[in-house]
Design a protein around this motif. Structure first.
Motif, PDB file in Angstrom:
ATOM      1  N   LEU B 255       0.190  -1.063  -0.018  1.00 35.81           N
ATOM      2  CA  LEU B 255       0.073  -0.104   0.057  1.00 35.81           C
ATOM      3  C   LEU B 255       1.257   1.180  -0.002  1.00 35.81           C
ATOM      4  O   LEU B 255       0.676   2.189  -0.501  1.00 35.81           O
ATOM      5  CB  LEU B 255      -0.662   0.015   1.327  1.00 35.81           C
ATOM      6  N   THR B 256       1.956   0.874   1.095  1.00 36.15           N
ATOM      7  CA  THR B 256       2.886   2.338   1.255  1.00 36.15           C
ATOM      8  C   THR B 256       3.521   2.740  -0.339  1.00 36.15           C
ATOM      9  O   THR B 256       3.219   3.715  -1.194  1.00 36.15           O
ATOM     10  CB  THR B 256       3.980   1.606   1.370  1.00 36.15           C
ATOM     11  N   GLY B 257       4.579   1.778  -1.440  1.00 33.42           N
ATOM     12  CA  GLY B 257       4.543   1.771  -2.443  1.00 33.42           C
ATOM     13  C   GLY B 257       3.995   2.559  -3.322  1.00 33.42           C
ATOM     14  O   GLY B 257       3.786   3.053  -4.210  1.00 33.42           O
ATOM     15  N   TRP B 258       2.395   2.351  -3.079  1.00 32.78           N
ATOM     16  CA  TRP B 258       1.646   2.402  -4.316  1.00 32.78           C
ATOM     17  C   TRP B 258       1.691   3.712  -3.799  1.00 32.78           C
ATOM     18  O   TRP B 258       0.476   4.552  -4.987  1.00 32.78           O
ATOM     19  CB  TRP B 258       0.319   1.510  -3.723  1.00 32.78           C
ATOM     20  N   VAL B 259       0.610   4.162  -3.154  1.00 29.20           N
ATOM     21  CA  VAL B 259       1.308   5.823  -2.745  1.00 29.20           C
ATOM     22  C   VAL B 259       2.123   6.530  -3.386  1.00 29.20           C
ATOM     23  O   VAL B 259       1.574   7.245  -3.950  1.00 29.20           O
ATOM     24  CB  VAL B 259       1.017   6.014  -2.027  1.00 29.20           C
ATOM     25  N   VAL B 260       3.206   5.995  -3.528  1.00 29.58           N
ATOM     26  CA  VAL B 260       3.958   7.019  -4.232  1.00 29.58           C
ATOM     27  C   VAL B 260       4.112   6.956  -5.540  1.00 29.58           C
ATOM     28  O   VAL B 260       4.114   7.874  -6.314  1.00 29.58           O
ATOM     29  CB  VAL B 260       5.234   6.587  -3.298  1.00 29.58           C
ATOM     30  N   GLY B 302       7.861  15.456  -8.529  1.00 28.97           N
ATOM     31  CA  GLY B 302       7.186  14.211  -8.266  1.00 28.97           C
ATOM     32  C   GLY B 302       7.418  13.757  -6.560  1.00 28.97           C
ATOM     33  O   GLY B 302       7.091  15.249  -5.586  1.00 28.97           O
ATOM     34  N   VAL B 303       7.265  12.855  -6.307  1.00 26.60           N
ATOM     35  CA  VAL B 303       6.789  12.247  -4.628  1.00 26.60           C
ATOM     36  C   VAL B 303       7.926  12.101  -4.187  1.00 26.60           C
ATOM     37  O   VAL B 303       8.987  11.706  -3.891  1.00 26.60           O
ATOM     38  CB  VAL B 303       6.284  10.922  -4.681  1.00 26.60           C
ATOM     39  N   LEU B 304       8.244  13.045  -3.083  1.00 27.70           N
ATOM     40  CA  LEU B 304       8.834  12.726  -2.094  1.00 27.70           C
ATOM     41  C   LEU B 304       9.352  11.835  -1.081  1.00 27.70           C
ATOM     42  O   LEU B 304      10.200  11.032  -0.763  1.00 27.70           O
ATOM     43  CB  LEU B 304       9.694  13.762  -1.536  1.00 27.70           C
ATOM     44  N   GLY B 305       8.292  11.726  -0.936  1.00 30.53           N
ATOM     45  CA  GLY B 305       7.806  10.178   0.445  1.00 30.53           C
ATOM     46  C   GLY B 305       6.230   9.807   1.051  1.00 30.53           C
ATOM     47  O   GLY B 305       5.444  10.017  -0.241  1.00 30.53           O
TER      48      GLY B 305
END
Lengths: 179, 595
Positions: B255-260, B302-305
């Motif tokens: 889930l965490t990786g998906w968000v990024v 882009g996404v930082l985290g």
């Protein structure tokens, strides 16, 4: 005997150069700053045959100022810039303004004093060549005003051009001297 | 104030009072919140006493973190008899009182004779009847209990119950207000501290602390993108904190990786039932994970985290642990502030580094000038000396001494040259060339022969071109190759690889962006490698582990590579060999090749 002016703000450098140049048979005068150097250049007496100057003295452009002052006093005086810290931009600027050469004091594996001695010889030869080219022109009478600055510069440039053509034989000769 | 109008509906949502592990913080925030609404709650409590004709009562607050009910606002008789307000355990077997029972079940409870009651636990000796109703927020989650006690038996009836329920609703509203005010205050504080550029570690640590409190979550973790495809845990409140710097996800994983990967938030009540769930790093045993909220931390490009908060589930019904839309908005605000703060911190750090390099440069230029003149004069004197000695027919011994002195001078000149290179590292004169050809040339010319060290070439850049200052770039490769050969001490292999990285694969590599794609040059060996604490230090000026040399080499290399718009990192494993990775921007048609 050729007269050389050495301008550098470090005493040990002046002494070292004087010693070597006198050994080679030249008459050496010293100046310890841009100001003193310009005084000596524009002072009384004959103009110097050759000037060896540091680049960074009162300002990082002191060498350039010396070149300018030397050219103003006598077009035929050659200038070699001898610097502790070289960079391409400075070198290009010096050569554009008519310096004979631009040498770094410390290049690993190079005997700078030997190199300098050779360069001094070459510079003095060039000076002689340009001066006699000018007096030849005067004698032949191309109608140049006898003491015109422009004429002198022209003669020097012409002499240099022919010198450099001789040194790079591969290049096609487009015109002979005096065109 | 009206009394007993039935349960209140439809007020603004608020987070429930789930406890958080940092008790102090929670109590601080809670006390601010309650103080602000003290007056209102006082009135509600007095009205409750009157409405139920009770002798005493109390408003309790649920602390999910410690699984307890905290007595917030006692009213009526008898409280002076007790020294300490009772802390009532929740969710445990056994008899913990009617209020605990009400909190667990979420339904009101009326007892006319507490001596017979299975749940009752006496706090006061004279109590005969008890009435307790749950205080719930809009989403139905129990956030407290309002109870009334009487000296008389059967003192309370359904009418009292309905009145009390109404008052409980009002109390819920006031608690929500207080909570909003506390949130606002916290957000302002966070905003202020994030606006000041400071150490990244402090920033991320503060943010997870505050997020856990603000959202009444049992855990909050922050992962940062540190390579194109990996996130690393950088801050955590709670059980994951021992995995900081160790726990990683691939972008897109879990889930965490998906968000990024998708730059979108996830807010779900049961993470395990989601197909994206991987359960790699879980704050609690999977069956206790009740609610999951993760938002991306946005950067300029882009996404930082990602920040994620989780709530724990408790045995017993009536506790709805779901995160609400308002929670998600709050997190998004926090995340965007964090994004700005992180990028500021990075900028400041780069500025500081640049200033430091500039200062070194200035000092070096000065040093070169002064040392240079002295060395020059020294050479003149030695020159003179050998001339004199030869002239006087001096013996070999003396001439040899002069020779040795000359060698010393030569070494000095080499040192000087290093200084000069250091200063000149950032001044480039570039031209366009084929990367593989360039590397091949460098290897042919500079790889030391006859040392016993093998060279393996894997040049796979396939004609990609780069714009480089050839002599300086050559010098970089030479430095790394010689370092590798030296480290191997005559035995081992140096591997040189080149490859291309497409536009799509690059994002942020080593802190540098390559919007047009990059070429990658890897120089690795199977020697001792670089220890973890040295991985960044080796690129600092004057760092060296050898007795000889000034230690400028790698800092010069870094300066040159970075002036080309590239990046260099050491990524090998200690004990398994050093592995340097250089990235350079690719040349694209349309770009000028010359400075």
């Amino acid at each position: 005997m050729s007269r050389i002016l050495v301008i550098d703000d470090e005493e040990e450098v002046r002494e070292a150069l004087k010693r070597r140049l006198e050994r080679e048979g030249y008459q050496v005068h010293l100046a310890d700053s841009q100001i003193q150097g310009i005084e000596a250049i524009s002072g009384e007496g004959e103009p110097f045959d050759l000037i060896i100057t540091d680049m960074l003295m009162e300002t990082p452009e002191s060498g350039i100022e010396i070149i300018k002052a030397a050219a103003e006093r006598d077009v035929f005086t050659e200038v070699i810039v001898l610097t502790a810290y070289g960079n391409v931009a400075n070198a290009v600027e010096c050569m554009r303004r008519g310096a004979f050469d631009y040498i770094e004091k410390n290049i690993p594996g190079v005997d700078v004093y030997e190199l300098l001695t050779i360069k001094v010889e070459q510079a003095l030869q060039l000076r002689e060549g340009a001066r006699s080219a000018f007096s030849n022109l005067q004698q032949v009478g191309y109608g140049f005003p006898a003491s015109g600055q422009a004429a002198k510069v022209w003669a020097k440039a012409a002499h240099r051009l022919s010198e450099s053509e001789q040194r790079s034989p591969g290049r096609p000769r487009t015109s002979s001297k005096g065109d | 104030m009206s009394v007993g109008s039935g349960p209140v509906t439809d007020w603004e949502t608020m987070a429930d009072h789930a406890g958080d592990p940092s008790k102090d913080r929670h109590e601080q925030v809670a006390s601010i919140a309650i103080r602000l609404c003290q007056e209102l709650l006082d009135t509600i409590m007095r009205n409750s006493l009157r409405a139920c004709r009770a002798n005493n009562g109390c408003l309790y607050q649920v602390d999910y973190g410690s699984r307890e009910l905290l007595a917030l606002l006692p009213v009526g008789e008898g409280w002076e008899e007790i020294e300490e307000h009772p802390r009532i355990r929740l969710f445990e077997a056994g008899r913990h009182g009617i209020t605990s029972h009400v909190a667990s079940t979420g339904t009101p409870y009326l007892s006319g004779d507490v001596s017979e009651d299975p749940h009752y636990k006496a706090a006061f000796q004279w109590v005969k009847s008890e009435l307790a109703v749950p205080v719930k927020d809009r989403s139905g989650r129990v956030i407290g209990v309002l109870n009334m006690e009487s000296r008389e038996a059967n003192a309370f009836d359904r009418v009292h119950l309905r009145r009390l329920e109404g008052l409980a609703g009002q109390a819920a509203l006031v608690m929500a207000l207080a909570d909003y005010e506390a949130r606002e205050k916290s957000l302002l504080e966070v905003g202020k501290s994030l606006a000041v550029p400071m150490d990244t570690r402090a920033v991320v640590s503060d943010v997870v602390d505050i997020a856990a409190v603000l959202l009444k979550a049992q855990d909050c973790s922050l992962f940062l993108v540190e390579d194109t495809d990996r996130l690393t845990l950088r801050a955590s409140v709670g059980s994951l904190s021992r995995f900081i710097a160790k726990a990683t996800y691939r972008v897109g994983e879990g889930l965490t990786g998906w968000v990024v990967a998708h730059n979108q938030a996830i807010r779900i009540p049961d993470p395990r039932s989601d197909p994206r769930w991987r359960g790699l790093y879980s704050e609690f045993p999977p069956e206790e994970l009740a609610a999951f909220l993760a938002v991306p931390v946005p950067g300029r490009e882009g996404v930082l985290g990602v920040i994620r908060v989780v709530r724990r589930t408790w045995p017993g019904r009536g506790f709805d642990g779901e995160f609400t839309e308002s929670d998600e908005e709050l997190m998004a605000t926090l995340a965007s502030q964090l994004g700005v703060a992180l990028e500021n911190a990075k900028l400041v750090q780069r500025l500081v580094e640049a200033e430091r390099m500039a200062a070194w440069g200035q000092m070096s230029a000065r040093a070169v000038h002064m040392i240079g003149n002295t060395v020059f004069a020294l050479k003149g004197e030695l020159n003179e000396l050998s001339h004199c000695l030869r002239g006087e027919g001096a013996g070999q011994g003396l001439l040899q001494l002069v020779e040795r002195a000359n060698k010393g001078i030569f070494r000095l000149e080499e040192v000087l040259q290093e200084f000069k290179d250091f200063v000149m590292a950032t001044r480039l004169v570039t031209s366009r060339c084929d990367l593989d050809e360039l590397i091949r040339d460098v290897l042919d010319e500079s790889f030391p022969q006859g040392t016993g060290v093998q060279l393996v070439e894997e040049l796979g850049a396939q004609g990609t071109e780069v714009v480089v200052d050839v002599p300086k770039f050559r010098r970089c490769c030479e430095e790394l190759l010689l370092d590798a050969v030296r480290a191997l001490q005559g035995k081992g292999t140096v591997t040189v690889k080149t490859s291309c990285i497409g536009k799509e694969e690059t994002g942020l590599i080593g802190g540098v962006r390559f919007p047009g794609g990059a070429v990658q040059i890897e120089i690795s060996d199977d020697g001792p490698g670089v220890s973890r604490e040295n991985k960044e230090r080796i690129f600092s000026p004057f760092f060296t582990t050898r007795a000889q040399g000034m230690g400028l080499g790698l800092s010069i290399v870094k300066g040159i590579i970075e002036s080309h718009g590239g990046a260099i990192r050491e990524v090998g494993e200690e004990g398994k060999g050093a592995h340097f990775v250089i990235l350079l921007p690719r040349w694209e048609p349309g770009e000028s090749a010359h400075e």
